[in-house]
Design an enzyme around this catalytic site. Structure first.
Site, PDB file in Angstrom:
ATOM      1  N   MET A  82      45.960 -62.959  -7.804  1.00  0.00           N
ATOM      2  CA  MET A  82      45.730 -64.152  -8.096  1.00  0.00           C
ATOM      3  C   MET A  82      44.352 -64.608  -7.938  1.00  0.00           C
ATOM      4  O   MET A  82      43.455 -64.631  -8.727  1.00  0.00           O
ATOM      5  CB  MET A  82      46.747 -65.223  -7.735  1.00  0.00           C
ATOM      6  CG  MET A  82      46.326 -66.579  -8.539  1.00  0.00           C
ATOM      7  SD  MET A  82      47.644 -67.857  -7.968  1.00  0.00           S
ATOM      8  CE  MET A  82      47.320 -68.125  -6.469  1.00  0.00           C
ATOM      9  N   HIS A  83      43.743 -64.304  -6.900  1.00  0.00           N
ATOM     10  CA  HIS A  83      42.569 -64.350  -6.580  1.00  0.00           C
ATOM     11  C   HIS A  83      41.344 -63.557  -7.066  1.00  0.00           C
ATOM     12  O   HIS A  83      40.358 -63.976  -7.703  1.00  0.00           O
ATOM     13  CB  HIS A  83      42.371 -64.268  -4.748  1.00  0.00           C
ATOM     14  CG  HIS A  83      40.867 -64.313  -4.136  1.00  0.00           C
ATOM     15  ND1 HIS A  83      40.087 -65.459  -4.290  1.00  0.00           N
ATOM     16  CD2 HIS A  83      40.209 -63.433  -4.052  1.00  0.00           C
ATOM     17  CE1 HIS A  83      39.013 -65.335  -3.779  1.00  0.00           C
ATOM     18  NE2 HIS A  83      38.830 -63.879  -3.437  1.00  0.00           N
ATOM     19  N   ALA A  84      41.881 -62.119  -7.202  1.00  0.00           N
ATOM     20  CA  ALA A  84      41.162 -61.293  -8.095  1.00  0.00           C
ATOM     21  C   ALA A  84      40.793 -61.682  -9.524  1.00  0.00           C
ATOM     22  O   ALA A  84      39.826 -61.753  -9.662  1.00  0.00           O
ATOM     23  CB  ALA A  84      41.625 -59.978  -7.937  1.00  0.00           C
TER      24      ALA A  84
END
Length: 110
Positions: A82-84
């Site tokens: 999700m961060h990526a």
């Protein structure tokens, strides 16, 4: 830039490849603004071109993931992924905005 084959990577490595390429692009986009402010228009333009190449690599990874999932394979969800993805999308937005700002500045001789 060599094409990354996600079939050869772990899920974590895929996420880190997205972060690597989008992070590199983000740094170049910010540096492009600095170069323009320092009256290095050519340097700013070159940095935006380089950022575009970095984003192309990240988009290729993203496309491979979508293609794999469309073929029936599930993509495991993680906070890292999700961060990526967030990193990639915010960098794309930032690049588009900076590109338009620099065009505006050039047209007004700022």
């Amino acid at each position: 830039m060599d094409k990354v084959n996600i079939a050869e990577l772990t899920e974590e490595q895929i996420s880190f490849q997205l972060i690597l390429h989008s992070g590199s692009a983000r740094s170049k986009v910010i540096q492009a603004l600095t170069e323009y402010r320092n009256e290095n228009v050519e340097g700013a333009d070159e940095l935006l071109k380089e950022a575009k190449q970095d984003l192309r690599a990240a988009h290729d990874i993203h496309f491979q993931m979508v293609k794999k999932e469309a073929g029936g394979a599930q993509t495991p969800f993680s906070l890292l992924l999700m961060h990526a993805e967030d990193h990639l999308m915010s960098t794309v937005t930032m690049k588009d905005l900076v590109k338009e700002l620099l065009e505006l500045f050039k047209s007004r001789s700022l």
